[in-house]
Design a protein around this motif. Structure first.
Motif, PDB file in Angstrom:
ATOM      1  N   LEU A 165       8.527  -2.240  -0.628  1.00 23.06           N
ATOM      2  CA  LEU A 165       8.418  -3.626  -1.174  1.00 23.06           C
ATOM      3  C   LEU A 165       7.697  -3.594  -2.565  1.00 23.06           C
ATOM      4  O   LEU A 165       6.806  -2.619  -2.601  1.00 23.06           O
ATOM      5  CB  LEU A 165       7.563  -4.403  -0.086  1.00 23.06           C
ATOM      6  CG  LEU A 165       8.131  -4.691   1.345  1.00 23.06           C
ATOM      7  CD1 LEU A 165       7.013  -5.325   2.003  1.00 23.06           C
ATOM      8  CD2 LEU A 165       9.219  -5.629   1.253  1.00 23.06           C
ATOM      9  N   LYS A 166       8.118  -4.300  -3.374  1.00 25.88           N
ATOM     10  CA  LYS A 166       7.564  -4.507  -4.806  1.00 25.88           C
ATOM     11  C   LYS A 166       6.914  -5.861  -4.861  1.00 25.88           C
ATOM     12  O   LYS A 166       7.779  -6.712  -4.293  1.00 25.88           O
ATOM     13  CB  LYS A 166       8.488  -4.303  -5.684  1.00 25.88           C
ATOM     14  CG  LYS A 166       9.058  -2.637  -5.769  1.00 25.88           C
ATOM     15  CD  LYS A 166       9.858  -2.297  -6.760  1.00 25.88           C
ATOM     16  CE  LYS A 166      10.236  -0.623  -6.874  1.00 25.88           C
ATOM     17  NZ  LYS A 166      11.600  -0.401  -6.740  1.00 25.88           N
ATOM     18  N   LEU A 212       4.917   5.138  -8.854  1.00 20.68           N
ATOM     19  CA  LEU A 212       6.022   4.454  -8.045  1.00 20.68           C
ATOM     20  C   LEU A 212       7.177   5.026  -8.203  1.00 20.68           C
ATOM     21  O   LEU A 212       8.018   4.978  -7.045  1.00 20.68           O
ATOM     22  CB  LEU A 212       5.853   2.979  -8.502  1.00 20.68           C
ATOM     23  CG  LEU A 212       4.806   2.236  -8.210  1.00 20.68           C
ATOM     24  CD1 LEU A 212       4.677   0.881  -8.984  1.00 20.68           C
ATOM     25  CD2 LEU A 212       4.216   2.274  -6.735  1.00 20.68           C
ATOM     26  N   GLY A 213       7.448   5.849  -9.276  1.00 21.97           N
ATOM     27  CA  GLY A 213       8.817   6.585  -9.394  1.00 21.97           C
ATOM     28  C   GLY A 213       8.976   7.666  -8.499  1.00 21.97           C
ATOM     29  O   GLY A 213      10.245   8.255  -8.305  1.00 21.97           O
ATOM     30  N   GLN A 231       0.646  -1.187   0.214  1.00 23.71           N
ATOM     31  CA  GLN A 231      -0.029  -0.035   0.033  1.00 23.71           C
ATOM     32  C   GLN A 231       0.862   1.296  -0.047  1.00 23.71           C
ATOM     33  O   GLN A 231       1.782   1.153   0.820  1.00 23.71           O
ATOM     34  CB  GLN A 231      -0.911  -0.218   1.138  1.00 23.71           C
ATOM     35  CG  GLN A 231      -2.129  -0.670   0.993  1.00 23.71           C
ATOM     36  CD  GLN A 231      -3.171  -0.560   1.880  1.00 23.71           C
ATOM     37  OE1 GLN A 231      -3.375   0.627   2.582  1.00 23.71           O
ATOM     38  NE2 GLN A 231      -4.008  -1.396   2.429  1.00 23.71           N
ATOM     39  N   ILE A 232       0.464   2.321  -0.877  1.00 21.87           N
ATOM     40  CA  ILE A 232       1.078   3.301  -0.674  1.00 21.87           C
ATOM     41  C   ILE A 232       1.055   4.257   0.387  1.00 21.87           C
ATOM     42  O   ILE A 232      -0.155   4.063   0.817  1.00 21.87           O
ATOM     43  CB  ILE A 232       0.349   4.450  -1.919  1.00 21.87           C
ATOM     44  CG1 ILE A 232       0.388   3.666  -3.383  1.00 21.87           C
ATOM     45  CG2 ILE A 232       1.086   5.948  -2.158  1.00 21.87           C
ATOM     46  CD1 ILE A 232       1.468   3.568  -4.116  1.00 21.87           C
ATOM     47  N   GLY A 233       2.124   4.628   0.932  1.00 20.98           N
ATOM     48  CA  GLY A 233       2.427   5.555   2.113  1.00 20.98           C
ATOM     49  C   GLY A 233       2.317   4.549   3.195  1.00 20.98           C
ATOM     50  O   GLY A 233       2.972   4.921   4.405  1.00 20.98           O
ATOM     51  N   PHE A 237      -2.992   1.315  -3.874  1.00 19.76           N
ATOM     52  CA  PHE A 237      -2.120   0.426  -4.645  1.00 19.76           C
ATOM     53  C   PHE A 237      -2.124   1.033  -6.328  1.00 19.76           C
ATOM     54  O   PHE A 237      -3.274   1.273  -6.816  1.00 19.76           O
ATOM     55  CB  PHE A 237      -2.485  -1.030  -4.683  1.00 19.76           C
ATOM     56  CG  PHE A 237      -1.793  -1.939  -5.869  1.00 19.76           C
ATOM     57  CD1 PHE A 237      -0.277  -2.360  -5.258  1.00 19.76           C
ATOM     58  CD2 PHE A 237      -2.054  -2.140  -7.091  1.00 19.76           C
ATOM     59  CE1 PHE A 237       0.320  -3.091  -6.074  1.00 19.76           C
ATOM     60  CE2 PHE A 237      -1.335  -3.030  -8.025  1.00 19.76           C
ATOM     61  CZ  PHE A 237      -0.112  -3.253  -7.324  1.00 19.76           C
ATOM     62  N   THR A 238      -1.080   0.946  -6.940  1.00 20.32           N
ATOM     63  CA  THR A 238      -0.891   1.243  -8.352  1.00 20.32           C
ATOM     64  C   THR A 238       0.012   0.317  -9.091  1.00 20.32           C
ATOM     65  O   THR A 238       1.041   0.147  -8.491  1.00 20.32           O
ATOM     66  CB  THR A 238      -0.767   2.793  -8.496  1.00 20.32           C
ATOM     67  OG1 THR A 238      -1.045   2.867 -10.202  1.00 20.32           O
ATOM     68  CG2 THR A 238       0.433   3.260  -7.979  1.00 20.32           C
ATOM     69  N   SER A 239      -0.041   0.245 -10.418  1.00 18.81           N
ATOM     70  CA  SER A 239       1.091  -0.320 -11.250  1.00 18.81           C
ATOM     71  C   SER A 239       1.674   0.688 -12.066  1.00 18.81           C
ATOM     72  O   SER A 239       2.482   0.562 -12.676  1.00 18.81           O
ATOM     73  CB  SER A 239       0.491  -1.496 -12.011  1.00 18.81           C
ATOM     74  OG  SER A 239      -0.541  -0.967 -12.889  1.00 18.81           O
ATOM     75  N   SER A 240       1.270   2.076 -11.682  1.00 12.55           N
ATOM     76  CA  SER A 240       1.960   3.182 -12.396  1.00 12.55           C
ATOM     77  C   SER A 240       3.328   3.304 -12.175  1.00 12.55           C
ATOM     78  O   SER A 240       3.781   3.688 -10.966  1.00 12.55           O
ATOM     79  CB  SER A 240       1.060   4.170 -12.193  1.00 12.55           C
ATOM     80  OG  SER A 240       1.565   5.467 -12.676  1.00 12.55           O
TER      81      SER A 240
END
Length: 197
Positions: free
Chosen positions: A23-24, A71-72, A15-17, A64-67
């Motif tokens: 972790l990926k 993520l960068g 989860q973002i944040g 969550f995102t796959s972007s």
């Protein structure tokens, strides 16, 4: 466990944040997440999300995102993404990422866009404005109040500039929507899982 719980459990470690370890998901975990997303999308209670603005409009926090682009944001040294929000108003989308770095230098980056419906699920998006600054300088306390400031279109004491390039556009499709969860897919193949704030 219902379909929504399966998805939330699959994305929980990433989860973002909340994912402070950066972790990926592995290839197998990614397949599991994508499968859980597709499984939930099959039971979308609102297949025409633009027709239920009372559910679609509001402030959404990205879980969550796959972007790769989003993520960068954590690739820069010292910078950690706190939360990313997508705030939807009538014809407007405000993407706001809050981040931390040095103490007292919490920042944010915001991209404002307009959208035009093109189908029951999809909107075309045109990016119009970008703002980058320090939360303290703008007295930024919560995302809803910040969106009101952005809507006023006043020039902010930050890096605040219009986006004029005609290449800055895309589309966003809402493929699942209920009272507190939304799944979106973007023109670059990215998936977004968001919860109502």
């Amino acid at each position: 466990m219902n379909k929504k719980q399966v998805l939330l459990q699959a994305i929980a470690p990433f989860q973002i944040g909340l994912n402070q370890k950066g972790l990926k998901p592995t290839e197998n975990q990614t397949k599991e997440i994508l499968s859980a997303v597709a499984y939930l999308e099959e039971s979308n209670p609102n297949p025409s999300p633009l027709e239920v603005p009372e559910l679609l409009l509001g402030d959404w926090r990205l879980l969550f995102t796959s972007s790769k682009e989003l993520l960068g944001l954590d690739r820069l040294p010292i910078i950690r993404t706190q939360y990313i929000y997508q705030c939807i108003r009538d014809g407007k989308i405000y993407n706001i990422a809050e981040f931390t770095g040095f103490p007292f230098l919490e920042g944010f980056v915001s991209v404002c866009a307009s959208f035009t419906p093109v189908s029951r699920q999809r909107v075309n998006v045109r990016f119009e404005r970008s703002v980058l600054g320090l939360q303290r300088l703008l007295n930024h306390k919560n995302v809803s109040e910040f969106v009101k400031i952005l809507e006023s279109k006043v020039k902010l004491p930050a890096v605040d500039f219009p986006i004029t390039s005609t290449n800055q556009k895309g589309w966003l499709e809402t493929t699942y929507l209920d009272e507190n969860l939304r799944i979106g897919r973007g023109n670059e193949g990215s998936i977004f899982v968001l919860e109502r704030k």
